[in-house]
Design an enzyme around this catalytic site. Structure first.
Site, PDB file in Angstrom:
ATOM      1  N   LYS A  22      38.396  35.854  39.035  1.00  0.00           N
ATOM      2  CA  LYS A  22      37.383  36.849  39.451  1.00  0.00           C
ATOM      3  C   LYS A  22      37.210  37.920  38.378  1.00  0.00           C
ATOM      4  CE  LYS A  22      38.445  40.439  42.179  1.00  0.00           C
ATOM      5  NZ  LYS A  22      37.943  41.745  41.703  1.00  0.00           N
ATOM      6  N   ASN A  23      38.323  38.446  37.882  1.00  0.00           N
ATOM      7  CA  ASN A  23      38.244  39.577  36.957  1.00  0.00           C
ATOM      8  C   ASN A  23      37.757  39.176  35.569  1.00  0.00           C
ATOM      9  OD1 ASN A  23      39.082  41.216  38.982  1.00  0.00           O
ATOM     10  ND2 ASN A  23      41.070  41.746  38.086  1.00  0.00           N
ATOM     11  N   CYS A 126      37.911  48.834  45.850  1.00  0.00           N
ATOM     12  CA  CYS A 126      39.125  49.014  46.648  1.00  0.00           C
ATOM     13  C   CYS A 126      39.581  50.467  46.594  1.00  0.00           C
ATOM     14  CB  CYS A 126      40.259  48.150  46.102  1.00  0.00           C
ATOM     15  SG  CYS A 126      40.109  46.409  46.464  1.00  0.00           S
ATOM     16  N   ARG A 131      40.399  56.447  40.756  1.00  0.00           N
ATOM     17  CA  ARG A 131      39.664  55.575  39.841  1.00  0.00           C
ATOM     18  C   ARG A 131      38.430  56.237  39.231  1.00  0.00           C
ATOM     19  NH1 ARG A 131      39.585  49.596  42.389  1.00  0.00           N
ATOM     20  NH2 ARG A 131      39.968  48.882  40.286  1.00  0.00           N
ATOM     21  N   ASP A 317      48.111  44.096  40.057  1.00  0.00           N
ATOM     22  CA  ASP A 317      47.448  43.231  41.038  1.00  0.00           C
ATOM     23  C   ASP A 317      48.408  42.223  41.683  1.00  0.00           C
ATOM     24  OD1 ASP A 317      45.080  44.530  40.656  1.00  0.00           O
ATOM     25  OD2 ASP A 317      44.105  42.926  39.526  1.00  0.00           O
ATOM     26  N   ARG A 409      36.690  38.543  49.024  1.00  0.00           N
ATOM     27  CA  ARG A 409      36.201  39.120  47.765  1.00  0.00           C
ATOM     28  C   ARG A 409      36.901  38.478  46.571  1.00  0.00           C
ATOM     29  NH1 ARG A 409      37.326  44.922  47.080  1.00  0.00           N
ATOM     30  NH2 ARG A 409      36.551  44.278  45.068  1.00  0.00           N
TER      31      ARG A 409
HETATM   32  C1  UD1 Z   1      40.769  46.328  36.585  1.00  0.00           C
HETATM   33  C2  UD1 Z   1      40.833  45.175  37.546  1.00  0.00           C
HETATM   34  C3  UD1 Z   1      41.801  45.474  38.687  1.00  0.00           C
HETATM   35  C4  UD1 Z   1      43.157  45.872  38.127  1.00  0.00           C
HETATM   36  C5  UD1 Z   1      43.022  46.972  37.089  1.00  0.00           C
HETATM   37  C6  UD1 Z   1      44.340  47.270  36.375  1.00  0.00           C
HETATM   38  C7  UD1 Z   1      38.692  44.074  37.455  1.00  0.00           C
HETATM   39  C8  UD1 Z   1      37.397  43.766  38.120  1.00  0.00           C
HETATM   40  N1  UD1 Z   1      39.513  44.906  38.079  1.00  0.00           N
HETATM   41  O1  UD1 Z   1      40.281  47.446  37.297  1.00  0.00           O
HETATM   42  O2  UD1 Z   1      41.915  44.304  39.500  1.00  0.00           O
HETATM   43  O3  UD1 Z   1      43.981  46.331  39.184  1.00  0.00           O
HETATM   44  O4  UD1 Z   1      42.078  46.590  36.070  1.00  0.00           O
HETATM   45  O5  UD1 Z   1      44.851  46.117  35.799  1.00  0.00           O
HETATM   46  O6  UD1 Z   1      38.966  43.571  36.389  1.00  0.00           O
HETATM   47  N2  UD1 Z   1      41.177  55.319  34.688  1.00  0.00           N
HETATM   48  C9  UD1 Z   1      40.810  56.616  34.451  1.00  0.00           C
HETATM   49  N3  UD1 Z   1      39.565  56.866  33.946  1.00  0.00           N
HETATM   50  C10 UD1 Z   1      38.684  55.866  33.677  1.00  0.00           C
HETATM   51  C11 UD1 Z   1      39.064  54.538  33.913  1.00  0.00           C
HETATM   52  C12 UD1 Z   1      40.322  54.296  34.422  1.00  0.00           C
HETATM   53  O7  UD1 Z   1      41.585  57.536  34.690  1.00  0.00           O
HETATM   54  O8  UD1 Z   1      37.569  56.164  33.234  1.00  0.00           O
HETATM   55  C13 UD1 Z   1      42.510  55.023  35.234  1.00  0.00           C
HETATM   56  C14 UD1 Z   1      42.465  54.393  36.608  1.00  0.00           C
HETATM   57  O9  UD1 Z   1      42.332  55.352  37.624  1.00  0.00           O
HETATM   58  C15 UD1 Z   1      43.793  53.682  36.665  1.00  0.00           C
HETATM   59  C16 UD1 Z   1      43.981  53.214  35.215  1.00  0.00           C
HETATM   60  O10 UD1 Z   1      43.125  54.040  34.433  1.00  0.00           O
HETATM   61  O11 UD1 Z   1      44.822  54.584  36.982  1.00  0.00           O
HETATM   62  C17 UD1 Z   1      43.682  51.780  34.955  1.00  0.00           C
HETATM   63  O12 UD1 Z   1      42.449  51.433  35.505  1.00  0.00           O
HETATM   64  P1  UD1 Z   1      41.500  50.306  34.876  1.00  0.00           P
HETATM   65  O13 UD1 Z   1      42.295  49.448  33.949  1.00  0.00           O
HETATM   66  O14 UD1 Z   1      40.289  50.966  34.351  1.00  0.00           O
HETATM   67  O15 UD1 Z   1      41.139  49.459  36.175  1.00  0.00           O
HETATM   68  P2  UD1 Z   1      39.772  48.728  36.516  1.00  0.00           P
HETATM   69  O16 UD1 Z   1      39.108  48.300  35.259  1.00  0.00           O
HETATM   70  O17 UD1 Z   1      39.017  49.535  37.495  1.00  0.00           O
END
Ligand code: UD1
Length: 430
Positions: A22-23, A126, A131, A317, A409
């Site tokens: 999915k990711n 989620c 986030r 995850d 999902r």
């Molecule tokens: C993706 C994955 C999710 C996984 C996560 C971490 C997909 C669709 N989703 O989510 O399944 O759990 O990576 O491996 O691929 N953060 C900030 N500011 C930002 C962006 C992120 O502070 O602008 C923080 C987030 O709150 C979190 C951390 O960075 O604490 C990592 O998040 P991130 O790697 O961005 O997760 P996703 O890309 O949303």
């Protein structure tokens, strides 16, 4: 509302096919917005999130057609889809489409790169922490974009001639921000260097696909990505990589039930840290030609401490699923969640099975119990919900999992796959 009913106590055995990730599928689909030519994606999983993203892409002018049904192993193979966006018909991604899934926010990268403007609703997804999207916005600003926030929307504009390559460093590893800035940089003027880039296999899968479309990217699999902008991208056919989170989930289920399953199509190198931990619990993990074989511990499940980390560390995850496994260990284990601040919602639900877990800040302490008992439980988020399935597979008696739309999902044909391996599991309509 649909529910899943399962009766625990059956060791999983047989072969279980692993779906496309999915990711990986989501960013690959979004990348199709970067080009007016066709992107054909193979091994796309049949998931609610994929269907939702199809709606979002259609809103921007993409036509999506299934090529053929690719039934694969026991009819459980992925699908092949053609994506064509000859022109972007709208640069706005509205709230009602974006709010259901965080990854839909990622369209901001291609829209801004190709059309020089984007208006995208702040994301949902989620509820596992705040986030924010600050890294995305700072990354796009580094490429020259002007960004304002207005009534829940991010409005981004590129400079006149388009985005401009730049050197930037993410303050913390972010999968989504890396995807977005990498996509945007493919069409920027000049070279972009991303430091502290995410190294997840899904980032590599997207980079390879962008290269197949004509992008120039190096440093794949390292924290330093170098992207030389090109004027435009072409077409390609590309395959979604196997889902390492689905792989890890069923690996834990096999260990939990003392089973013996071949995870067909799985790639061990994409989840080495989790498989190493599984071996420490006493399970056997073997790389075979057509997948990874997991045999449950020959004796008690040993407790192991785990801390979630960006790739190549133990994935957040798989944290909930591993916690389910540890509820049956012969001792005490600790799990530290370092990626998301609110990702222990499954603890209260696991307690309904009789699990003994206490939480202090970002650390959960799990005291293994001799027996879990079936229960009525509620799925709270995507990965948490599957931890309840794992607990139910090992619990005595009947378990009912409510609110399973979270499962749909991210897990393709979960109950069919588990049933084919001997689980007593069915979907109930109401
Ligand atoms: C993706 C994955 C999710 C996984 C996560 C971490 C997909 C669709 N989703 O989510 O399944 O759990 O990576 O491996 O691929 N953060 C900030 N500011 C930002 C962006 C992120 O502070 O602008 C923080 C987030 O709150 C979190 C951390 O960075 O604490 C990592 O998040 P991130 O790697 O961005 O997760 P996703 O890309 O949303």
């Amino acid at each position: 509302m649909e529910r899943i009913r399962l009766v625990g106590g059956h060791a999983l055995s047989g072969e279980l096919p692993i779906s496309g990730a999915k990711n990986a599928a989501l960013p690959l689909m979004i990348a199709s917005l970067l080009t007016e030519e066709e992107l054909v994606l193979r091994n796309v999983p049949r998931l609610a999130d994929v269907r939702q993203l199809n709606l979002i892409l259609e809103n921007h002018g993409t036509s999506i057609e299934p090529v053929d049904s690719d039934p694969g192993f026991n009819g459980m193979g992925g699908q092949t889809l053609r994506f064509n966006t000859p022109s972007i018909t709208s640069t706005t991604a509205p709230y009602d489409l974006v709010s259901a899934m965080r990854a839909s926010f990622w369209v901001i990268g291609p829209l801004l790169a190709r059309e020089h403007e984007a208006k995208v609703s702040l994301p949902g997804g989620c509820a596992i922490g705040t986030r924010p999207v600050d890294f995305y916005l700072d990354g796009l600003r580094a490429l020259g974009a002007e960004i304002e926030l207005d009534e829940g929307y991010v409005i981004a504009r590129a400079p006149k001639g388009g985005l401009v390559g730049a050197k930037l460093r993410f303050p913390k590893v972010s999968v989504g921000a890396t995807h977005v800035v990498m996509m945007a940089a493919t069409l920027a003027n000049g070279t972009t260097i991303i430091e502290n880039a995410a190294q997840e296999p899904e980032i590599g899968n997207l980079a390879e696909c962008l290269i197949a479309l004509g992008a120039r990217i190096s440093g794949i699999g390292t924290p330093r990505l170098v992207i030389e902008g090109v004027e435009k991208l072409g077409g390609a056919t590309f395959e979604v990589l196997p889902d390492r989170i689905e792989t890890g989930t069923y690996a834990m289920a096999a260990a939990m039930t003392g089973g013996n399953i071949l995870l067909r199509g799985a790639r061990a190198e994409n989840l080495r840290a989790a498989l190493d931990v599984l071996e420490l619990t006493g399970a056997s993990v073997t790389d075979e030609d057509d997948g990874v074989r997991i045999i449950g511990p020959n004796g008690p499940i040993r407790p192991v401490d785990v801390e979630t980390q960006p790739f190549p560390g133990f994935p957040t995850d798989l944290q909930a699923q591993f916690m389910a496994l540890m509820t049956r260990s012969a001792g005490v284990s600790k799990i530290k969640e370092t990626i998301f601040e609110n990702r222990f919602m499954h603890v209260a639900e696991l307690a309904r099975f009789g699990a003994d877990i206490s939480v202090d800040g970002q650390v959960a302490t799990i005291r293994g119990v001799n027996e879990l008992r079936g229960a009525q439980v509620m799925a709270t988020d995507l990965r948490a919900s599957v931890s309840l399935i794992i607990a139910g597979l090992a619990a005595k008696g009947e378990t009912i999992v409510n609110r399973i739309y979270h499962l749909d999902r991210g897990f393709e044909r979960l109950e069919d796959k588990l049933r084919a391996c001997g689980a007593e599991i069915e979907r109930l309509d109401a």
